[in-house]
Design an enzyme around this catalytic site. Structure first.
Site, mmCIF file in Angstrom:
data_model
loop_
_atom_site.group_PDB
_atom_site.id
_atom_site.type_symbol
_atom_site.label_atom_id
_atom_site.label_comp_id
_atom_site.label_asym_id
_atom_site.label_seq_id
_atom_site.Cartn_x
_atom_site.Cartn_y
_atom_site.Cartn_z
ATOM 1 N N GLU A 88 0.870 -1.175 0.000
ATOM 2 C CA GLU A 88 0.000 0.000 0.000
ATOM 3 C C GLU A 88 0.905 1.223 0.000
ATOM 4 O O GLU A 88 1.438 1.614 1.033
ATOM 5 C CB GLU A 88 -0.910 -0.016 1.230
ATOM 6 C CG GLU A 88 -1.885 -1.190 1.266
ATOM 7 C CD GLU A 88 -2.851 -1.198 0.100
ATOM 8 O OE1 GLU A 88 -3.019 -0.143 -0.550
ATOM 9 O OE2 GLU A 88 -3.438 -2.251 -0.168
ATOM 10 N N CYS A 99 -1.901 9.271 2.368
ATOM 11 C CA CYS A 99 -1.449 8.703 1.088
ATOM 12 C C CYS A 99 -2.426 8.986 -0.047
ATOM 13 O O CYS A 99 -2.048 8.907 -1.215
ATOM 14 C CB CYS A 99 -1.211 7.203 1.227
ATOM 15 S SG CYS A 99 -2.666 6.280 1.777
#
Length: 472
Positions: free
Chosen positions: A217, A251
């Site tokens: 991720e 993110c």
């Protein structure tokens, strides 16, 4: 378990202990998994305020809003979803065998993989640590969790969550990059890493030596496209929330914006007015989270200095209280007249800086996005459904949100993951359960099985039958 004790413990004995526990009970019954998950839920809820306070200490100052909305609530919400859906997810999936395998039956059984490794980041130190752990435990695995060295106070509270009997299912690992390197080299059954793309490459290389499957991720530069005739005030509201939540240290935070040329001035004006309204005290306000460390603050300040030297225009909504180097706090900075040679257009920003670029034709914005690595998130702001569909078909991204920002990652029943440089693999929802499970193809034949006799005889009849069925 104290921080000093955790750091001193070698990793291999802890891995071996979990591996032994798993081999003794390779399939933990679903009801026992549910007991574990419910116990974890109770502990998270009990420690809510401690988690809020600890996260604020780690950041220098973090709003309770950011910790509750971005960390604790998504974790508890995900846990409730897992508890509700786990019995259904874990059921064998019956599949069609076709005439060629009649009268046998085929199913897919979901088996725990073993000891799973999870490396968590600092920016959402609760959610991004606990959600994958909870999902891996739901799938029946044992877990080793490596926490970020940047969040020691939060780590101490997470250790409390997994105290006593829960240590047999999840062991907490602390330490800096050298420990993380050792961690990723362990022979895990699966390894999930959340962090930067550059470190993700190192993790994947290390895991490959053991043929450990990985879920990465990562991040990247998530673009925003504002379409023609968009409601600029609503677009600015979505942008401001997406950029200022956790001070942009997310993110999937909007990293840069494309806006129709004729709407650029209105967008900047709306962003400045909204910022003055909601963050009127700037870095002195109690609703603005600090940058995690002095080093990260200086990185952001360097981006702004370099961009200005190369001709960018820096717009500060407030005349004062925009930066506080000592407390590493930073307010919103809008940047126009940007070019690709500027560092802020090359690196993931992870801070309250928002480059704005204008376009005359939608395809020019799309071409720019396609010329760069696939982002973790893509945002489309505007009501033009034709443009929305066109943008989604022309671009590749891990997630998409239309007329919203950030919250797509909190959808419990949908997968979350990147593509290419923004990551690989998924978790959240059933996809998370499947990530941490081995899908075992299982064929069962009964006492009546004429097929095997015919195959042993190399029967011409069975070949004719199969050709008649499949080769026409």
């Amino acid at each position: 378990m104290s921080t000093e004790t955790s750091q001193a413990m070698p990793l291999i004995p802890q891995f071996d202990e979990l591996q032994k526990s798993f081999l003794e009970t390779p399939y933990l019954p679903i009801d026992k998994r549910l007991v574990l998950l419910k116990k974890l839920r109770v502990r998270i809820v009990e420690l809510e305020q401690e988690l809020v306070d600890a996260a604020s200490k780690d950041f220098g100052y973090r709003t309770a809003f950011d910790t509750l909305l971005g960390d604790i609530l998504p974790t508890v919400q995900t846990l409730a979803h897992i508890i509700k859906k786990l019995p259904k997810w874990a059921k064998p999936s019956n599949r069609s065998v076709g005439l060629s395998l009649w009268p046998s039956k085929v199913s897919v059984n979901y088996q725990p993989k073993g000891v799973v490794g999870i490396i968590a980041p600092w920016n959402y130190p609760i959610q991004l640590a606990l959600v994958p752990v909870l999902t891996a435990i739901a799938a029946g695995n044992r877990v080793m969790l490596k926490l970020s060295e940047f969040t020691p106070h939060t780590n101490a509270v997470i250790e409390k969550i997994f105290k006593d009997d829960l240590q047999a299912h999840c062991k907490i690992i602390l330490g800096a990059s050298d420990v993380a390197a050792q961690f990723s080299s362990l022979p895990f059954a699966h390894l999930l890493f959340t962090g930067s793309t550059n470190v993700g490459k190192l993790v994947m290389a290390s895991a490959s030596r053991n043929l450990t499957p990985v879920t990465l991720e990562l991040g990247g530069k998530s673009p925003v496209i504002i379409t023609q005739n968009a409601d600029i005030k609503k677009a600015a509201q979505a942008l401001l929330f997406g950029k200022m939540a956790n001070a942009g240290q997310i993110c999937v935070a909007p990293d840069y914006v494309f806006v129709p040329k004729e709407l650029e001035h209105q967008l900047i004006q709306q962003l400045c007015e909204l910022y003055k309204k909601h963050f009127k005290d700037g870095v002195e306000g109690k609703n603005l989270t600090s940058i995690i460390s002095d080093a990260h603050y200086k990185r952001l300040a360097t981006y702004l200095e370099q961009a200005q030297e190369l001709g960018a225009n820096i717009i500060k909504p407030l005349e004062q209280n925009q930066q506080d180097e000592e407390k590493h706090r930073m307010g919103l900075h809008l940047v126009t007249q940007v070019t690709d040679e500027m560092q802020l257009m090359q690196d993931e920003l992870f801070g309250p800086i928002l480059p704005i670029m204008s376009y005359e034709k939608l395809d020019s914005a799309i071409d720019y996005i396609k010329a760069h690595h696939h982002p973790l998130a893509l945002y489309i702001l505007g009501q033009d459904k034709h443009a929305q569909e066109y943008i989604m078909k022309q671009t590749i991204s891990g997630t998409v949100a239309i007329n919203d920002t950030l919250v797509q990652v909190t959808a419990d029943d949908a997968p979350f993951g990147g593509v290419g440089h923004s990551g690989m693999g998924h978790y959240h929802g059933i996809e998370g359960f499947l990530t941490f499970s081995h899908a075992k193809n299982t064929l069962v034949s009964g006492s009546f099985n004429p097929r095997i006799v015919m195959l042993l005889k190399q029967s011409k009849l069975i070949i004719k039958l199969l050709k008649w069925l499949y080769i026409k």
